[in-house]
Motif scaffolding. Structure first.
Motif, PDB file in Angstrom:
ATOM      1  N   ILE A 101     -11.221  55.218 101.541  1.00 18.88           N
ATOM      2  CA  ILE A 101     -11.499  53.791 101.370  1.00 18.88           C
ATOM      3  C   ILE A 101     -10.809  53.281 100.109  1.00 18.88           C
ATOM      4  N   THR A 102     -10.921  54.061  99.049  1.00 20.48           N
ATOM      5  CA  THR A 102     -10.228  53.725  97.797  1.00 20.48           C
ATOM      6  C   THR A 102      -8.743  53.515  98.052  1.00 20.48           C
ATOM      7  N   ALA A 103      -8.137  54.478  98.734  1.00 19.70           N
ATOM      8  CA  ALA A 103      -6.683  54.454  98.922  1.00 19.70           C
ATOM      9  C   ALA A 103      -6.239  53.287  99.800  1.00 19.70           C
ATOM     10  N   ALA A 104      -7.197  52.679 100.525  1.00 17.26           N
ATOM     11  CA  ALA A 104      -6.866  51.537 101.371  1.00 17.26           C
ATOM     12  C   ALA A 104      -6.839  50.230 100.576  1.00 17.26           C
ATOM     13  N   HIS A 105      -7.309  50.263  99.336  1.00 15.08           N
ATOM     14  CA  HIS A 105      -7.277  49.088  98.461  1.00 15.08           C
ATOM     15  C   HIS A 105      -6.118  49.227  97.483  1.00 15.08           C
ATOM     16  N   GLY A 126     -14.799  56.066  86.168  1.00 18.52           N
ATOM     17  CA  GLY A 126     -14.179  56.510  84.922  1.00 18.52           C
ATOM     18  C   GLY A 126     -13.411  55.410  84.203  1.00 18.52           C
ATOM     19  N   THR A 127     -13.428  54.194  84.766  1.00 16.78           N
ATOM     20  CA  THR A 127     -12.631  53.113  84.180  1.00 16.78           C
ATOM     21  C   THR A 127     -13.481  52.313  83.210  1.00 16.78           C
ATOM     22  N   ALA A 134      -1.477  57.942  94.621  1.00 19.86           N
ATOM     23  CA  ALA A 134      -2.381  58.367  95.693  1.00 19.86           C
ATOM     24  C   ALA A 134      -3.631  57.492  95.778  1.00 19.86           C
ATOM     25  N   SER A 135      -3.913  56.724  94.714  1.00 20.49           N
ATOM     26  CA  SER A 135      -5.124  55.896  94.739  1.00 20.49           C
ATOM     27  C   SER A 135      -4.949  54.641  95.580  1.00 20.49           C
ATOM     28  N   THR A 142      -8.594  57.598  91.176  1.00 21.74           N
ATOM     29  CA  THR A 142      -8.614  56.321  90.464  1.00 21.74           C
ATOM     30  C   THR A 142      -8.326  56.525  88.974  1.00 21.74           C
ATOM     31  N   GLU A 143      -8.316  57.771  88.505  1.00 22.89           N
ATOM     32  CA  GLU A 143      -8.031  58.027  87.085  1.00 22.89           C
ATOM     33  C   GLU A 143      -6.547  58.231  86.804  1.00 22.89           C
ATOM     34  N   LEU A 144      -5.718  58.183  87.845  1.00 20.41           N
ATOM     35  CA  LEU A 144      -4.302  58.508  87.649  1.00 20.41           C
ATOM     36  C   LEU A 144      -3.607  57.538  86.698  1.00 20.41           C
ATOM     37  N   GLY A 145      -3.990  56.268  86.770  1.00 23.68           N
ATOM     38  CA  GLY A 145      -3.383  55.282  85.877  1.00 23.68           C
ATOM     39  C   GLY A 145      -3.694  55.614  84.420  1.00 23.68           C
TER      40      GLY A 145
END
Lengths: 288, 307
Positions: free
Chosen positions: A171-175, A182-183, A211-212, B195-198
């Protein structure tokens, strides 16, 4: 979770489609309150599809966080509905019908004179294995086409208490971008922006591909190629402000069967990678 | 002449005479057979061959081996191109003289592994390869390993190597040493999801500050790829660590899993038409060194040097 984290939501612009992972109901309300407040100020229409919370609870929670809910609803600028009373009214998720529904919603908002359309979707329903939800990632990837026109934007809320990391990965990779757990950095903004122009068919990519978000890019490239083929023209991809850190995406750009994309603003690095990946083992009898 | 299947020989020589006695007939027979001829050899041996071949030297593609043998995966890709060119020009077979530049001692295992990998990746190739080993300059271990990586030995008599080990057996016994690191890492980050790659790339950029675009872009791509690889194929705790020396950045991704099963991973070309399987191949193309350690968990470590 400090103020800076909810402030990240103000970096979103029309055209963006974000997977925003949340951990608590309070976080959901704080993030959406800020998103809605920002949208009200920018004369955007806002539609909020809630699921785990009742619409009344959302309204009360937003009101408590400073959103003039009653006033905005009365003005036709804000609509809070339950997803089960909205696009899930049939008891199933009809992924195929959704892009057209969003296009219609967008047309109505435009005709009413709003400067943009903000969609908020609490995706908790997908965790309950509703019929149709198995294609959720495919839907999230395909619906990018609507948002990438640059008028509407979407904030998809995924509750980390309801989805496993393995369920969230596709689902993440579709956005094009995801706000993950972690952000926390100040200065965060969407990692990738995709904008689509129909004539001539052109996709503009700004930011970083990895890949995200590779499925979002792949779906847009497929759509672009289809629309260009239908128009009898060449699909253009503007990569002048993009960096590609994903071998699968580079492979798709150069070797996707008969499809070809005209790349605009290709960096020397991308040219080098394309050349490397285009090497074909050509001698007879060699291992594939 | 048309053949299928690889012939891979090591020539152990200790004089110019011994070298020429073996290599010249090999090339001249190839001319007579209509084979493509390629020689990646050191400058002095190139001069020897050119002198002896005279006008026939024009039919040999000479390559400076010091340029050719820099990164094993790049060399492998280069041989594939040479073979494709040979076939396109109508040659049924290629005769290759490949005199590996083993380089510094810390690269010897990397190139011995390359010699082994050739047997698998080119098993079906219509190629006859002679790899000269200069006994006057190469260390004993490198020469001893030639017996394990070449099915055929000439010293100068041509015979089967009794010590030959197929790559599937040899490669796990001969792990490439991890690129050395200077003390404690400058960054040591847990990896949870893509999501941590950036954020990973922002850290890499900070550590490689001052680098020009070209090596920096390579570094960002390969760190992203090995991080994704660790997340996708690894298990347990994943961590990414970064070190820097004056001109080199070293990156390691570790996890608790057993590591890749295929000892040839990343050496071979990307599978045709398949979207996967290219990540580590590209990493090996772009890195100055890449090694996988599976002694405790799995560690994939790469190094990239700014020119």
């Amino acid at each position: 979770m400090g103020r800076e984290v909810t402030a990240m939501v103000e970096t979103l612009q029309p055209g963006d489609h974000v997977c925003w992972t949340i951990g608590t109901d309070d976080e959901q309300l704080r993030v959406t309150a800020r998103f809605i407040t920002d949208g009200l100020a920018r004369r955007h229409r806002i539609v909020y599809f809630t699921h785990s919370l009742l619409p009344q609870a959302v309204a009360a929670g937003l009101d408590a966080r400073g959103v003039p809910v009653a006033e905005a609803v009365a003005a036709g600028q804000l609509r809070i509905t339950s997803s089960s009373g909205g696009y899930l009214a049939t008891g199933r998720f009809d992924a195929a019908a959704m892009p057209a529904a969003w296009a219609a919603e967008q047309a109505v908002a435009r005709a009413a004179g709003w400067a943009g359309l903000r969609a908020i979707g609490d995706m908790a329903w997908a965790a309950s294995r509703l019929p149709g939800s198995e294609d959720l990632a495919g839907y999230e990837a395909r619906v990018n086409r609507v948002f990438a026109e640059g008028y509407a934007m979407a904030l998809c809320l995924y509750d980390r208490r309801l989805f496993t990391a393995a369920e969230l990965a596709p689902i993440t990779a579709a956005h094009p971008c995801t706000k993950g757990p972690g952000t926390h950095e100040a200065g965060w903004e969407p990692g990738l922006r995709m904008r689509f122009a129909a004539t001539p068919p052109r996709l503009t990519l700004r930011g970083e591909i990895d890949a995200s978000n590779r499925h979002a890019v792949a779906a847009m490239l497929d759509t672009l190629a289809d629309e260009a083929a239908a128009a009898g023209t060449t699909a253009e991809v503007d990569v002048s402000e993009a960096a590609v850190y994903d071998v699968a995406t580079i492979t798709r750009l150069v070797r996707d069967g008969r499809r070809t994309y005209r790349l605009i603003g290709e960096s020397p690095q991308l040219t080098k990678l394309i050349r490397l990946l285009a090497v074909r083992p050509a001698y007879a009898g060699g291992p594939a | 002449m048309t053949t299928t299947g690889l012939c891979h020989e090591a020539l152990l020589y200790d004089s110019d005479t011994a070298y020429c006695d073996a290599v010249l007939p090999f090339l001249r027979d190839g001319l007579a057979d209509g084979d493509a001829l390629v020689a990646a050899v050191p400058g002095d041996n190139m001069a020897l061959l050119r002198d002896a071949l005279g006008a026939d030297a024009a039919d040999v593609t000479f390559i400076d081996r010091d340029e050719w043998y820099r990164r094993p995966a790049v060399t492998i890709a280069g041989w594939r191109e040479q073979l494709a060119h040979a076939q396109a020009r109508g040659h049924g077979r290629a005769r290759i003289v490949g005199e590996v530049a083993f380089g510094h001692a810390d690269r010897h295992v990397a190139w011995t592994r390359y010699e082994s990998v050739v047997n698998a990746l080119f098993a079906d190739a219509p190629a006859w390869i002679i790899c000269p080993y200069d006994l006057r300059t190469l260390p004993g271990q490198v020469v001893a390993d030639a017996h394990r990586t070449h099915p055929v030995i000439r010293d100068p008599h041509r015979r089967d190597s009794s010590r030959y080990r197929p790559p599937a057996a040899l490669l796990p016994e001969l792990p490439e040493p991890l690129p050395p690191v200077p003390g404690a890492p400058l960054a040591d980050l847990p990896l949870h999801d893509v999501t941590e790659l950036g954020a990973v790339r922002r850290t890499v950029r900070a550590i490689a500050s001052g680098w020009p675009d070209d090596p920096l872009d390579d570094l960002l791509l390969v760190t992203t790829e090995i991080a994704v690889n660790g997340l996708r194929h690894g298990s347990g705790d994943r961590r990414l660590r970064l070190w820097r020396t004056a001109d080199t950045v070293i990156c390691e991704v570790s996890d608790d899993g057993p590591g890749p099963r295929d000892p040839l991973v990343g050496y071979g070309p990307p599978p045709d038409g398949s979207p996967g399987g290219r990540g580590l191949w590209l990493v090996r193309q772009l890195c100055d060194a890449m090694a996988i350690s599976t002694t405790t968990g799995t560690r994939v470590r790469i190094s990239v040097t700014a020119p």
